[in-house]
Design a protein around this motif. Structure first.
Motif, PDB file in Angstrom:
ATOM      1  N   VAL A 247       2.476   1.633  -3.449  1.00 58.81           N
ATOM      2  CA  VAL A 247       1.409   2.257  -4.432  1.00 58.81           C
ATOM      3  C   VAL A 247       1.269   3.950  -4.340  1.00 58.81           C
ATOM      4  O   VAL A 247       1.364   4.482  -4.847  1.00 58.81           O
ATOM      5  CB  VAL A 247       0.001   1.609  -4.248  1.00 58.81           C
ATOM      6  CG1 VAL A 247      -1.003   2.514  -5.007  1.00 58.81           C
ATOM      7  CG2 VAL A 247       0.099   0.030  -4.612  1.00 58.81           C
ATOM      8  N   ARG A 248       0.888   4.080  -2.856  1.00 61.07           N
ATOM      9  CA  ARG A 248       0.671   5.834  -2.695  1.00 61.07           C
ATOM     10  C   ARG A 248       1.848   6.316  -2.885  1.00 61.07           C
ATOM     11  O   ARG A 248       1.813   7.334  -3.751  1.00 61.07           O
ATOM     12  CB  ARG A 248       0.418   5.694  -1.230  1.00 61.07           C
ATOM     13  CG  ARG A 248       0.121   7.325  -0.761  1.00 61.07           C
ATOM     14  CD  ARG A 248      -0.371   7.301   0.943  1.00 61.07           C
ATOM     15  NE  ARG A 248       0.573   6.868   1.788  1.00 61.07           N
ATOM     16  CZ  ARG A 248       1.480   7.317   2.172  1.00 61.07           C
ATOM     17  NH1 ARG A 248       1.843   8.437   1.856  1.00 61.07           N
ATOM     18  NH2 ARG A 248       2.297   6.739   3.139  1.00 61.07           N
TER      19      ARG A 248
ATOM     20  N   LYS B 252      -0.858  -0.201 -10.241  1.00 63.04           N
ATOM     21  CA  LYS B 252      -1.995  -1.113  -9.655  1.00 63.04           C
ATOM     22  C   LYS B 252      -2.042  -1.462  -8.348  1.00 63.04           C
ATOM     23  O   LYS B 252      -0.856  -2.170  -8.102  1.00 63.04           O
ATOM     24  CB  LYS B 252      -2.088  -2.210 -10.925  1.00 63.04           C
ATOM     25  CG  LYS B 252      -2.241  -1.873 -12.240  1.00 63.04           C
ATOM     26  CD  LYS B 252      -2.280  -2.908 -13.287  1.00 63.04           C
ATOM     27  CE  LYS B 252      -1.770  -2.667 -14.615  1.00 63.04           C
ATOM     28  NZ  LYS B 252      -1.452  -3.616 -15.446  1.00 63.04           N
ATOM     29  N   SER B 253      -2.953  -1.173  -7.626  1.00 64.25           N
ATOM     30  CA  SER B 253      -3.253  -1.760  -6.463  1.00 64.25           C
ATOM     31  C   SER B 253      -2.795  -3.380  -6.174  1.00 64.25           C
ATOM     32  O   SER B 253      -2.196  -3.875  -5.249  1.00 64.25           O
ATOM     33  CB  SER B 253      -4.566  -1.377  -5.600  1.00 64.25           C
ATOM     34  OG  SER B 253      -4.649   0.142  -5.584  1.00 64.25           O
ATOM     35  N   ASN B 254      -3.339  -3.899  -6.949  1.00 65.44           N
ATOM     36  CA  ASN B 254      -3.280  -5.303  -7.007  1.00 65.44           C
ATOM     37  C   ASN B 254      -1.967  -5.921  -7.543  1.00 65.44           C
ATOM     38  O   ASN B 254      -1.716  -7.294  -7.238  1.00 65.44           O
ATOM     39  CB  ASN B 254      -4.378  -6.198  -8.170  1.00 65.44           C
ATOM     40  CG  ASN B 254      -4.264  -5.802  -9.377  1.00 65.44           C
ATOM     41  OD1 ASN B 254      -3.802  -4.931  -9.772  1.00 65.44           O
ATOM     42  ND2 ASN B 254      -4.801  -6.471 -10.233  1.00 65.44           N
TER      43      ASN B 254
ATOM     44  N   PRO C  38       1.625  -3.727  -7.287  1.00 68.28           N
ATOM     45  CA  PRO C  38       2.305  -2.681  -7.196  1.00 68.28           C
ATOM     46  C   PRO C  38       3.740  -2.990  -7.854  1.00 68.28           C
ATOM     47  O   PRO C  38       4.252  -2.101  -7.981  1.00 68.28           O
ATOM     48  CB  PRO C  38       2.337  -2.307  -5.788  1.00 68.28           C
ATOM     49  CG  PRO C  38       2.100  -3.593  -5.331  1.00 68.28           C
ATOM     50  CD  PRO C  38       1.289  -4.345  -6.013  1.00 68.28           C
TER      51      PRO C  38
ATOM     52  N   LYS D  60       0.842  -1.175   0.041  1.00 68.52           N
ATOM     53  CA  LYS D  60       0.125   0.147  -0.014  1.00 68.52           C
ATOM     54  C   LYS D  60       1.029   1.317   0.045  1.00 68.52           C
ATOM     55  O   LYS D  60       0.640   2.213  -0.741  1.00 68.52           O
ATOM     56  CB  LYS D  60      -1.020  -0.065   1.361  1.00 68.52           C
ATOM     57  CG  LYS D  60      -1.976  -1.106   0.973  1.00 68.52           C
ATOM     58  CD  LYS D  60      -2.930  -0.971   2.486  1.00 68.52           C
ATOM     59  CE  LYS D  60      -3.789  -1.954   2.491  1.00 68.52           C
ATOM     60  NZ  LYS D  60      -4.491  -2.111   3.716  1.00 68.52           N
TER      61      LYS D  60
END
Length: 90
Positions: free
Chosen positions: A21-22, A32-34, A36, A18
């Motif tokens: 991603v951020r 992509k969050s799924n 990274p 997470k």
């Protein structure tokens, strides 16, 4: 490509993803969050480094560093910023 990075606390993987991603979105990358880890291919393309899915043993350590450095470096900077923020709240 096999991920050889080992996290000392395996349960932290989700939160680290997470964070990646951020941080990378803040840097202007499409993440992509799924998945990274795919951001490394965008960085490699930007730098004209021939990174492919699968075996990349022909990359030099310099090339690999140019890809991974911006990702890991940005994450470390953000973790330091977060720690400093927490320390000032005490």
């Amino acid at each position: 490509m096999v991920n050889k990075n080992k996290i000392l606390v395996p349960s932290a993987r989700e939160e680290l993803d997470k964070l990646k991603v951020r941080v990378m979105k803040e840097q202007g990358y499409v993440v992509k969050s799924n998945n990274p880890d795919d951001v490394k291919y965008e960085i490699a393309e930007e730098l004209s480094i021939p990174l492919t899915k699968g075996y990349n043993g022909k990359l030099t350590s310099e090339q690999a560093g140019k890809i991974g450095g911006p990702i890991g470096g940005s994450m470390v900077k953000e973790m330091i910023r977060m720690a400093q923020e927490q320390m000032t709240k005490k």
